[in-house]
Design a protein around this motif. Structure first.
Motif, PDB file in Angstrom:
ATOM      1  N   SER A   1      30.754  82.897  74.540  1.00 32.41           N
ATOM      2  CA  SER A   1      31.348  81.589  74.216  1.00 32.41           C
ATOM      3  C   SER A   1      30.968  81.102  72.823  1.00 32.41           C
ATOM      4  CB  SER A   1      30.931  80.546  75.261  1.00 32.41           C
ATOM      5  OG  SER A   1      31.339  80.927  76.548  1.00 32.41           O
ATOM      6  N   PRO A   2      31.325  81.840  71.782  1.00 33.96           N
ATOM      7  CA  PRO A   2      31.022  81.383  70.422  1.00 33.96           C
ATOM      8  C   PRO A   2      31.785  80.102  70.086  1.00 33.96           C
ATOM      9  CG  PRO A   2      32.511  83.259  70.366  1.00 33.96           C
ATOM     10  CD  PRO A   2      32.073  83.110  71.791  1.00 33.96           C
ATOM     11  N   THR A   3      31.259  79.340  69.144  1.00 29.73           N
ATOM     12  CA  THR A   3      31.861  78.074  68.751  1.00 29.73           C
ATOM     13  C   THR A   3      32.162  78.070  67.258  1.00 29.73           C
ATOM     14  OG1 THR A   3      29.733  77.046  68.252  1.00 29.73           O
ATOM     15  CG2 THR A   3      30.516  76.901  70.548  1.00 29.73           C
ATOM     16  N   LEU A   4      32.830  77.009  66.839  1.00 31.54           N
ATOM     17  CA  LEU A   4      33.108  76.863  65.415  1.00 31.54           C
ATOM     18  C   LEU A   4      31.811  76.733  64.619  1.00 31.54           C
ATOM     19  CD1 LEU A   4      35.138  76.511  63.118  1.00 31.54           C
ATOM     20  CD2 LEU A   4      35.255  74.074  63.670  1.00 31.54           C
ATOM     21  N   GLU A   5      30.821  76.116  65.203  1.00 30.81           N
ATOM     22  CA  GLU A   5      29.527  75.989  64.538  1.00 30.81           C
ATOM     23  C   GLU A   5      28.909  77.368  64.301  1.00 30.81           C
ATOM     24  OE1 GLU A   5      25.516  73.211  64.864  1.00 30.81           O
ATOM     25  OE2 GLU A   5      26.828  73.470  66.617  1.00 30.81           O
ATOM     26  N   ASP A   6      29.087  78.290  65.265  1.00 28.10           N
ATOM     27  CA  ASP A   6      28.589  79.654  65.077  1.00 28.10           C
ATOM     28  C   ASP A   6      29.312  80.331  63.917  1.00 28.10           C
ATOM     29  OD1 ASP A   6      26.833  79.504  67.285  1.00 28.10           O
ATOM     30  OD2 ASP A   6      28.472  79.983  68.670  1.00 28.10           O
ATOM     31  N   LEU A   7      30.619  80.136  63.844  1.00 31.59           N
ATOM     32  CA  LEU A   7      31.399  80.730  62.754  1.00 31.59           C
ATOM     33  C   LEU A   7      30.943  80.181  61.413  1.00 31.59           C
ATOM     34  CD1 LEU A   7      33.957  82.617  62.250  1.00 31.59           C
ATOM     35  CD2 LEU A   7      35.222  80.479  61.994  1.00 31.59           C
ATOM     36  N   ALA A   8      30.657  78.857  61.372  1.00 27.40           N
ATOM     37  CA  ALA A   8      30.312  78.200  60.110  1.00 27.40           C
ATOM     38  C   ALA A   8      28.944  78.612  59.579  1.00 27.40           C
ATOM     39  CB  ALA A   8      30.372  76.684  60.296  1.00 27.40           C
ATOM     40  N   ARG A   9      28.141  79.331  60.368  1.00 31.35           N
ATOM     41  CA  ARG A   9      26.860  79.832  59.856  1.00 31.35           C
ATOM     42  C   ARG A   9      27.061  81.006  58.892  1.00 31.35           C
ATOM     43  NH1 ARG A   9      25.159  79.137  65.509  1.00 31.35           N
ATOM     44  NH2 ARG A   9      23.942  77.204  65.660  1.00 31.35           N
TER      45      ARG A   9
END
Length: 329
Positions: free
Chosen positions: A189-197
């Motif tokens: 369940s990745p999130t946009l916050e994970d992508l933004a790292r």
């Protein structure tokens, strides 16, 4: 003695010169566009002002000011030339030789779509000359305001501008893109916050995709701290394939790379972002007959267009396009 009517005092040449001066906001630029000398342009405008009994333009220093009578005449001139163009179109239709010009501007993400529309259109109307200018969203809005094109093709049409007429014709899905084997593809369940790292590869400020992505990040209260600006969608795709960073792009712009396994779509909450590509023109600019023909052509083929771009990419079947000025004998 009765005063001669305008019908007896105006000429099409005067109106043509006037339209160029009004559009270019300059005698010299109008002269260059028409292939005339500046004195010849000035003479035509003087004769027109004498016929109307009112001044049209006034110079203040080197600045040309458009007077109220000129704006009134511009609307009438556009309608007059529009009717003449429709007559020419009707006559051409009678002998099967519809011709004319169609000037299009398209945002860069639409370059994966618009050539297919043009090819289908020219298969039916080969004598129509089409010009396409590719630009970013900010430039597209500038071109709309300056009325430089018959139509602009873009997504994210300004919702607060009542002066624009637009027609959606194809859904534009924006999706997160990573390289195959990226760790987020295996994450739970990745999130946009994970992508933004990660480093986010983005177009320049003002591009439609970047604006939509930044709006979603603001809604989810996600800071985009690690960004890298690349000038084109192709550079961004190559950057992701080189493991330089991750991105968000229109699905249609990466469907070949997705199909070939060179890029991978990441499933994230809030995606895909759905917009629509639209044809857009100012409400106060009457479409030319060729523009109306193109709009009707696209409108009648909405289902066919959608089906083509939803299908698995494959070579285009023959649809009657001959890419030679003169077919071989």
């Amino acid at each position: 003695m009765t005063t001669p009517s305008l019908l007896n005092r105006l000429t099409f040449r005067q109106l043509q010169v006037f339209q160029a001066v009004h559009g270019q906001q300059s005698y010299s630029r109008a002269a260059e566009r028409l292939g005339l000398t500046q004195p010849a342009v000035s003479a035509q405008i003087r004769q027109l002002e004498q016929a109307l009994g009112q001044p049209l333009f006034k110079y203040s220093g080197k600045t040309l000011h458009v007077l109220p009578a000129a704006d009134a005449l511009a609307a009438s001139t556009q309608a007059i030339f529009g009717q003449v163009s429709r007559l020419q179109m009707a006559l051409s239709d009678m002998d099967g030789t519809i011709s004319g010009e169609l000037n299009l501007a398209a945002v860069s993400t639409a370059q994966y779509v618009v050539p297919h529309l043009i090819a289908r259109f020219r298969a039916h109307y080969p004598n129509v000359q089409v010009r396409l200018q590719v630009c970013n969203r900010s430039q597209a809005l500038e071109r709309l305001a300056a009325r430089r094109d018959d139509l602009v093709i873009m997504a994210m049409v300004p919702e607060d501008d009542d002066n624009l007429v637009f027609m959606p014709f194809l859904e534009n899905e924006l999706i997160p893109i990573v390289w195959p084997g990226h760790p987020l593809l295996e994450a739970h369940s990745p999130t946009l916050e994970d992508l933004a790292r990660h480093y986010l590869l983005m177009r320049e400020s003002g591009s439609g995709v970047r604006t939509a992505f930044e709006e979603l990040a603001a809604e989810q209260d996600v800071a985009l701290q690690h960004t890298m600006e690349l000038g084109t969608n192709e550079a961004i795709k190559q950057g992701v394939m080189a493991h330089l960073g991750v991105t968000v792009l229109p699905r249609l712009s990466v469907r070949l790379e997705l199909g070939a396994g060179l890029l991978a779509e990441l499933s994230l909450p809030g995606f895909p972002l759905r917009r629509s590509w639209c044809t857009v023109y100012p409400r106060d600019r009457f479409p030319t007959p060729v523009t109306e023909l193109f709009l009707r052509f696209v409108r009648e083929r909405l289902g066919e267009i959608e089906a083509h771009f939803k299908a698995t990419p494959q070579p285009m079947p023959d649809h009657g396009v001959v890419c030679l000025p003169i077919p071989p004998g």
